[in-house]
Design an enzyme around this catalytic site. Structure first.
Site, PDB file in Angstrom:
ATOM      1  N   SER A  36       0.884  -1.227  -0.146  1.00  0.00           N
ATOM      2  CA  SER A  36      -0.187  -0.048   0.036  1.00  0.00           C
ATOM      3  C   SER A  36       0.824   1.245  -0.046  1.00  0.00           C
ATOM      4  CB  SER A  36      -0.933  -0.063   1.375  1.00  0.00           C
ATOM      5  OG  SER A  36      -0.411  -0.227   2.327  1.00  0.00           O
ATOM      6  N   ASP A 286      -3.353   7.921   7.749  1.00  0.00           N
ATOM      7  CA  ASP A 286      -4.222   6.950   8.518  1.00  0.00           C
ATOM      8  C   ASP A 286      -3.447   6.162   9.450  1.00  0.00           C
ATOM      9  OD1 ASP A 286      -3.186   4.839   7.145  1.00  0.00           O
ATOM     10  OD2 ASP A 286      -4.764   4.619   5.622  1.00  0.00           O
ATOM     11  N   HIS A 289      -0.647   4.542   7.340  1.00  0.00           N
ATOM     12  CA  HIS A 289       0.107   5.034   5.994  1.00  0.00           C
ATOM     13  C   HIS A 289       0.631   6.425   6.128  1.00  0.00           C
ATOM     14  CE1 HIS A 289      -2.618   1.810   4.571  1.00  0.00           C
ATOM     15  NE2 HIS A 289      -1.411   1.421   4.301  1.00  0.00           N
TER      16      HIS A 289
END
Ligand SMILES: *[C@@H]1O[C@H](CO)[C@@H](O)[C@H](O)[C@H]1NC(C)=O
Ligand SMILES: *[C@@H]1O[C@H](CO)[C@@H](O)[C@H](O)[C@H]1NC(C)=O
Ligand SMILES: *[C@@H]1O[C@H](CO)[C@@H](O)[C@H](O)[C@H]1NC(C)=O
Length: 324
Positions: A36, A286, A289
């Site tokens: 991610s 978040d 990340h």
């Protein structure tokens, strides 16, 4: 949570140092692999809990006018920033997007997938994801199509000018360290066996990729990179507590979202009121990340950093590297 996040970020920095050398020419294309940290929307095409397809993801992403693209951050990923710094006009599209092969010759392809790992099993909690092994076999398909479309000489030249970025390993390590996620189907090995298996798997995939890209690789770089990766993972535990970079007010709290599975900034009814007041002052967007602001710092170190940040050479030096 704070401890995991600190470790996670530290590991992310290490993981991005795996770059397959290319030629001295400005790239036409970036080929991006990993999790991610670099996913540009592949997971939007999968059935998965690991998705960043709703606002406020992408709120600062200029290419989409602030709309979500599947990137797990508010703006550009580290791969986007590196691409832009090296002259790319727009970011490499996600492999699973219907359009991706049309844009491939200009921008490259992004195979990254949120929650994926170096080990195939990593991320199974989130259901759908593209493990590194699968990402590399997708690249092999891309390569076969390119050979067919361009012919051997042009395709070889094209891939020689491309930059390869791999940002992998953070989810494997996070899953190993996290007490709340069971280590699926396996007994936890001791840390050094775990690390050896991880690096050995990564080295194996790196070799597959180098072989399948047909590059003439400058001697010594891949082993040096692998060695560095081991050292970085080892030292990341010592780096804890010294992770608030200058210019940031908050090194641990997420700008958006809570600390519950799936750890994303979702279910936010009014994004402006649930975001932190200044996104450029937070390291984390978040719970897991980094913000674009943090990505800019990391990408800057990879691009222009000294040997402590990017070894054996930084990305710009890699770019200027003459094939012998
Ligand atoms: C697909 O590619 C075309 C031509 O490059 C572009 O105009 C269009 O916006 C792309 N669509 C998507 C969904 O990216
Ligand atoms: C990858 O790691 C697994 C352990 O999870 C190990 O059994 C396997 O031999 C490793 N493969 C390579 C190529 O290193
Ligand atoms: C969201 O919150 C802001 C203030 O925080 C307010 O000005 C705006 O009208 C709200 N938007 C919606 C759609 O509720």
């Amino acid at each position: 949570m704070a401890l995991s996040r600190a470790l996670y970020f530290s590991v992310l920095i290490a993981a991005l140092l795996l770059i397959v050398p290319s030629s001295a020419v400005v790239p036409h294309a970036l080929f991006i692999f990993g999790d991610s940290l670099v996913d540009a929307g592949n997971n939007d095409y999968l059935v998965t809990l690991s998705k960043a397809n709703s606002p406020p993801y992408g709120v600062d992403f200029a290419f989409s006018g602030g709309k979500p693209t599947g990137r797990f951050t508010n703006g550009m990923t580290i791969a986007d920033i590196m691409g832009e710094a090296l002259g790319q006009k727009s970011p490499a599209p996600p492999y699973l997007a219907p359009n991706s092969s049309a844009e491939m010759t200009n921008n490259g392809i992004n195979y990254g997938s949120g929650s994926s790992g170096i080990f195939d099993d990593t991320g199974s909690f989130y259901i759908g994801r593209i493990p590194l092994r699968q990402q590399i076999s997708y690249f092999e398909k891309t390569k076969a199509q390119t050979l067919e479309a361009m012919g051997e000489e042009a395709a070889t030249d094209f891939f020689k000018k491309a930059l390869f970025v791999i940002a992998a390993g953070s989810n494997d390590i996070l899953e190993y360290l996290s007490p709340s996620v069971p280590f699926f189907g396996r007994e936890k090995p001791d840390p050094s066996s775990f690390q050896d298996a991880l690096v050995s798997n990564l080295t194996f995939y790196l070799k597959c990729l180098i072989q399948s890209s047909d590059f003439r690789t400058p001697n010594g770089i891949p082993p040096a990179v692998t060695e560095l990766n081991i050292q970085r993972i080892a030292c990341s535990k010592r780096d804890l507590g010294s992770l608030a970079p200058p210019g940031f007010d908050n090194a641990l709290d997420p700008c958006c979202g809570g600390s519950f599975p799936p750890f994303l900034c979702i279910g936010v009814s009014n994004s402006s009121s649930s975001l932190c007041s200044d996104r450029s002052k937070y390291v984390f967007w978040d719970a897991f990340h980094p913000t674009e602001a943090a990505n800019l710092i990391v990408a800057g170190k990879l691009l222009d950093g000294d040997a402590a940040a990017a070894s054996p050479i930084n990305v710009r030096e890699l770019f200027a590297y003459e094939h012998k």
